[in-house]
Scaffold this active site. Structure first.
Site, PDB file in Angstrom:
ATOM      1  CG  ASP A  43      -0.460 -12.452  -4.587  1.00  0.00           C
ATOM      2  OD1 ASP A  43      -0.954 -11.627  -3.795  1.00  0.00           O
ATOM      3  OD2 ASP A  43       0.760 -12.704  -4.631  1.00  0.00           O
ATOM      4  CG  ASP A  82      -0.813  -8.770  -6.528  1.00  0.00           C
ATOM      5  OD1 ASP A  82      -0.225  -7.674  -6.601  1.00  0.00           O
ATOM      6  OD2 ASP A  82      -1.444  -9.132  -5.516  1.00  0.00           O
ATOM      7  CE  LYS A 112      -0.367  -5.257  -5.321  1.00  0.00           C
ATOM      8  NZ  LYS A 112       0.468  -6.138  -4.438  1.00  0.00           N
ATOM      9  CD  GLU A 114       3.845  -9.026  -2.276  1.00  0.00           C
ATOM     10  OE1 GLU A 114       2.641  -9.282  -2.223  1.00  0.00           O
ATOM     11  OE2 GLU A 114       4.708  -9.629  -1.586  1.00  0.00           O
ATOM     12  CD  GLU A 181      -0.496  -5.502   3.085  1.00  0.00           C
ATOM     13  OE1 GLU A 181      -1.200  -6.328   3.699  1.00  0.00           O
ATOM     14  OE2 GLU A 181      -0.119  -5.676   1.915  1.00  0.00           O
TER      15      GLU A 181
END
Length: 277
Positions: A43, A82, A112, A114, A181
């Protein structure tokens, strides 16, 4: 095309996994030609190609549109897409419906998500429903609006332990891999050794099972600055700007196009069109 079982085998054997974030047909085609193992349709396209100042405005339709282009460019590469901001923070049913739409309409092989916390249950339910999920811990760009920065995460003992616990939780929930990350490399190494699923690092050191960088960052295309963890493999912008400037200049000066850039018509046909003189 590699599948999750292949990524597990790569982790086991010590072969590093390569992932590149790409957003369109030509970049995906380049990535597949380079033999990368995975493509992430992130994204981050909101900032990199759509000109937003964050990932927040990106929609499901945006992700589907760009993933379809990537799939056309890289039909033989595993593609992860994403789930954009707030598309997996409602009910479980809403999350499953949004993931179903992305996978069915775009052709993505996995989605994916987060974070952890309430997201862990969403990962578990998506896995039960048959949707492969990649987790994302550490710096999570969708939450920068709350944290206020893109700084390195999990530098304190408490934060590091929380990240380890979250990594174990998303693995137990069924995630097929985890993106780590902007965390200390020592912590990334500890997490990688604690898990049976692959870790894909970005700004997380060399000990993760794989690495991911954005296509544009790798080749130096349309970026204002590189993060510390990005290596400059090329600087395409240095070629693009003078090329475009030269084109504009030559058109203005009428030195382009030349005869060799033009098509011609046979003399006899011209006579037939305009008449004989």
């Amino acid at each position: 095309m590699k599948r999750p079982v292949d990524f597990y085998a790569m982790k086991e054997s010590g072969e590093k996994i390569t992932m590149i974030t790409a957003y369109d047909y030509p970049s995906a085609k380049n990535v597949e030609q380079a033999a990368a193992d995975m493509i992430l349709v992130g994204d981050s396209l909101g900032m990199v190609v759509l000109g937003y100042d964050s990932t927040v405005p990106v929609t499901i339709d945006d992700m589907i549109h760009h993933t379809k282009a990537v799939k056309r460019g890289a039909p033989n590469t595993f593609v992860v897409t994403d789930m954009p901001f707030m598309t997996y923070h409602g009910s479980v049913d809403e999350t499953i419906q949004n993931a179903r739409q992305i996978i069915q309409e775009s052709g993505a092989h996995a989605v994916k998500l987060e974070g952890a916390g309430e997201v862990v249950n969403k990962i578990a339910r998506l896995t039960e429903a048959g949707a492969p999920v990649v987790a994302h811990l550490g710096l999570t760009p969708q939450s920068v609006g709350l944290t206020g920065s893109y700084k390195v995460r999990a530098k304190s003992v408490q934060e590091a332990q929380e990240l380890i616990d979250n990594a174990l939780a998303v693995e137990a929930a069924g995630a097929i891999a985890i993106v780590l990350e902007a965390i200390p490399r020592q912590l990334a190494e500890k997490v990688t050794k604690a898990l049976t699923i692959p870790t894909i690092g970005i700004g997380a050191g060399v000990e993760t099972d794989g690495q991911v960088l954005v296509y544009h960052d790798i080749i130096g295309y349309g970026i204002s600055r590189r993060a510390k963890f990005v290596k400059a493999y090329a600087d395409i912008d240095e070629t693009i700007e003078p090329a475009l400037t030269s084109y504009v200049k030559e058109v203005k000066e009428q030195t382009f196009p030349e005869v060799k850039h033009s098509f011609t018509m046979a003399e006899e046909d011209l006579k037939g069109l305009y008449g004989r003189e």
